[in-house]
Design a protein around this motif. Structure first.
Motif, PDB file in Angstrom:
ATOM      1  N   ASP A 115       0.751  -1.033  -0.009  1.00 24.47           N
ATOM      2  CA  ASP A 115       0.065  -0.139  -0.061  1.00 24.47           C
ATOM      3  C   ASP A 115       0.954   1.163   0.019  1.00 24.47           C
ATOM      4  O   ASP A 115       0.678   2.237  -0.804  1.00 24.47           O
ATOM      5  CB  ASP A 115      -0.957  -0.025   1.253  1.00 24.47           C
ATOM      6  CG  ASP A 115      -2.146  -0.752   0.999  1.00 24.47           C
ATOM      7  OD1 ASP A 115      -2.442  -1.469   0.019  1.00 24.47           O
ATOM      8  OD2 ASP A 115      -2.956  -1.205   2.119  1.00 24.47           O
ATOM      9  N   ARG A 116       1.854   1.410   0.773  1.00 25.63           N
ATOM     10  CA  ARG A 116       2.896   2.276   0.897  1.00 25.63           C
ATOM     11  C   ARG A 116       3.518   2.841  -0.506  1.00 25.63           C
ATOM     12  O   ARG A 116       3.561   4.026  -0.634  1.00 25.63           O
ATOM     13  CB  ARG A 116       3.808   2.137   2.088  1.00 25.63           C
ATOM     14  CG  ARG A 116       4.820   3.493   2.023  1.00 25.63           C
ATOM     15  CD  ARG A 116       5.706   3.419   3.445  1.00 25.63           C
ATOM     16  NE  ARG A 116       6.716   2.171   3.530  1.00 25.63           N
ATOM     17  CZ  ARG A 116       8.046   2.655   3.785  1.00 25.63           C
ATOM     18  NH1 ARG A 116       8.270   3.611   4.438  1.00 25.63           N
ATOM     19  NH2 ARG A 116       8.702   1.650   3.886  1.00 25.63           N
ATOM     20  N   PHE A 117       3.982   1.769  -1.252  1.00 23.23           N
ATOM     21  CA  PHE A 117       4.622   2.158  -2.528  1.00 23.23           C
ATOM     22  C   PHE A 117       3.733   1.994  -3.604  1.00 23.23           C
ATOM     23  O   PHE A 117       4.247   2.318  -4.755  1.00 23.23           O
ATOM     24  CB  PHE A 117       5.895   1.277  -2.875  1.00 23.23           C
ATOM     25  CG  PHE A 117       6.991   1.396  -1.528  1.00 23.23           C
ATOM     26  CD1 PHE A 117       7.460   2.688  -1.257  1.00 23.23           C
ATOM     27  CD2 PHE A 117       7.129   0.572  -0.317  1.00 23.23           C
ATOM     28  CE1 PHE A 117       8.643   3.159  -0.161  1.00 23.23           C
ATOM     29  CE2 PHE A 117       7.998   1.170   0.889  1.00 23.23           C
ATOM     30  CZ  PHE A 117       8.705   2.260   0.959  1.00 23.23           C
ATOM     31  N   TYR A 118       2.597   1.423  -3.470  1.00 24.02           N
ATOM     32  CA  TYR A 118       1.945   1.033  -4.796  1.00 24.02           C
ATOM     33  C   TYR A 118       1.669   2.482  -5.464  1.00 24.02           C
ATOM     34  O   TYR A 118       1.862   2.362  -6.925  1.00 24.02           O
ATOM     35  CB  TYR A 118       0.277   0.661  -4.315  1.00 24.02           C
ATOM     36  CG  TYR A 118      -0.368   0.247  -5.534  1.00 24.02           C
ATOM     37  CD1 TYR A 118      -0.321  -1.078  -6.127  1.00 24.02           C
ATOM     38  CD2 TYR A 118      -1.162   1.243  -6.511  1.00 24.02           C
ATOM     39  CE1 TYR A 118      -1.204  -1.433  -7.025  1.00 24.02           C
ATOM     40  CE2 TYR A 118      -2.029   0.789  -7.281  1.00 24.02           C
ATOM     41  CZ  TYR A 118      -1.998  -0.516  -7.819  1.00 24.02           C
ATOM     42  OH  TYR A 118      -2.658  -0.923  -8.621  1.00 24.02           O
ATOM     43  N   PRO A 119       1.629   3.614  -5.119  1.00 23.14           N
ATOM     44  CA  PRO A 119       1.437   5.052  -5.913  1.00 23.14           C
ATOM     45  C   PRO A 119       2.642   5.237  -6.454  1.00 23.14           C
ATOM     46  O   PRO A 119       2.603   5.678  -7.660  1.00 23.14           O
ATOM     47  CB  PRO A 119       0.949   6.011  -4.861  1.00 23.14           C
ATOM     48  CG  PRO A 119       0.343   5.346  -3.596  1.00 23.14           C
ATOM     49  CD  PRO A 119       1.126   3.820  -3.583  1.00 23.14           C
ATOM     50  N   ALA A 120       3.816   5.018  -6.000  1.00 23.70           N
ATOM     51  CA  ALA A 120       5.154   5.178  -6.638  1.00 23.70           C
ATOM     52  C   ALA A 120       5.152   4.378  -7.974  1.00 23.70           C
ATOM     53  O   ALA A 120       5.502   4.894  -8.965  1.00 23.70           O
ATOM     54  CB  ALA A 120       6.229   4.939  -5.783  1.00 23.70           C
ATOM     55  N   PHE A 121       4.881   3.011  -7.734  1.00 22.76           N
ATOM     56  CA  PHE A 121       4.918   2.332  -9.131  1.00 22.76           C
ATOM     57  C   PHE A 121       4.105   2.748 -10.152  1.00 22.76           C
ATOM     58  O   PHE A 121       4.089   2.681 -11.183  1.00 22.76           O
ATOM     59  CB  PHE A 121       4.490   0.757  -8.583  1.00 22.76           C
ATOM     60  CG  PHE A 121       5.753   0.243  -7.714  1.00 22.76           C
ATOM     61  CD1 PHE A 121       7.045   0.090  -8.580  1.00 22.76           C
ATOM     62  CD2 PHE A 121       5.735   0.089  -6.622  1.00 22.76           C
ATOM     63  CE1 PHE A 121       8.145  -0.418  -7.810  1.00 22.76           C
ATOM     64  CE2 PHE A 121       6.837  -0.487  -5.919  1.00 22.76           C
ATOM     65  CZ  PHE A 121       7.982  -0.756  -6.414  1.00 22.76           C
ATOM     66  N   GLN A 122       2.785   3.169  -9.566  1.00 20.68           N
ATOM     67  CA  GLN A 122       1.738   3.656 -10.491  1.00 20.68           C
ATOM     68  C   GLN A 122       2.237   4.875 -11.358  1.00 20.68           C
ATOM     69  O   GLN A 122       2.030   5.022 -12.707  1.00 20.68           O
ATOM     70  CB  GLN A 122       0.472   4.070  -9.758  1.00 20.68           C
ATOM     71  CG  GLN A 122      -0.364   3.044  -9.331  1.00 20.68           C
ATOM     72  CD  GLN A 122      -1.300   2.568 -10.179  1.00 20.68           C
ATOM     73  OE1 GLN A 122      -1.468   3.031 -11.550  1.00 20.68           O
ATOM     74  NE2 GLN A 122      -2.125   1.643  -9.675  1.00 20.68           N
TER      75      GLN A 122
END
Length: 168
Positions: free
Chosen positions: A137-144
């Motif tokens: 959850d913490r890093f999902y946006p960065a990969f997006q």
């Protein structure tokens, strides 16, 4: 799915796959025990539904715990994805992110070394699952941002790491 008795108390230890299956069952999460050494489950995170997989290696007393956020990395995005992986993994205390060469799937991986008895406590099982979900959850946006928004990896990580003040 194999029928099993999952009646553990908070003080009990159990075989790793059995304990994780009991935890999933208690929380009402989808779970399948593939064998005595492997289980697969599914959990809804903040950003996506994650596939969780546990693989027990008795000869080493190691439980490998994987969380797959269903993100595939296209060839033209690999260089930036690997750069982001490096930056993300610097932020991690437990586990790491990787790109599985079989299918080019992003995954979180953590190997838990269990004691000589090879047993897993409820507290350990909860920690493994919660840590995997939290990190995804913490890093999902960065990969997006990198894979779908064509953002620079450092800028994507910085944007993803901004904690909102308060609640909306």
């Amino acid at each position: 799915m194999r029928a099993r008795e999952h009646d553990f108390s908070a003080q009990d230890d159990a075989a790793p796959v059995d304990m994780l299956a009991a935890l999933f069952e208690a929380r009402g999460w989808t779970c399948e025990v593939v064998s005595d050494d492997e289980m697969v489950g599914e959990v809804q995170g903040s950003w996506a539904k994650y596939q969780l997989r546990a693989i027990w290696r008795a000869q080493d007393n190691v439980l490998q715990f994987l969380c797959l956020p269903d993100i595939r990395v296209q060839d033209e995005k690999k260089q930036r994805a690997y750069e982001l992986l490096s930056l993300v993994n610097e932020q991690m205390w437990l586990g790491h992110f990787d790109i599985w060469s079989n299918g080019e799937v992003l995954l979180y991986r953590h190997g838990a070394l269990l004691g000589d008895d090879g047993m897993l406590s409820l507290t350990q099982a909860q920690s493994l699952v919660e840590n995997a979900i939290d990190e995804c959850d913490r890093f999902y946006p960065a990969f997006q941002f990198v894979l779908w928004g064509d953002k620079d990896p450092r800028a994507a990580l910085d944007a993803a790491m901004v904690d909102a003040a308060g609640e909306a």
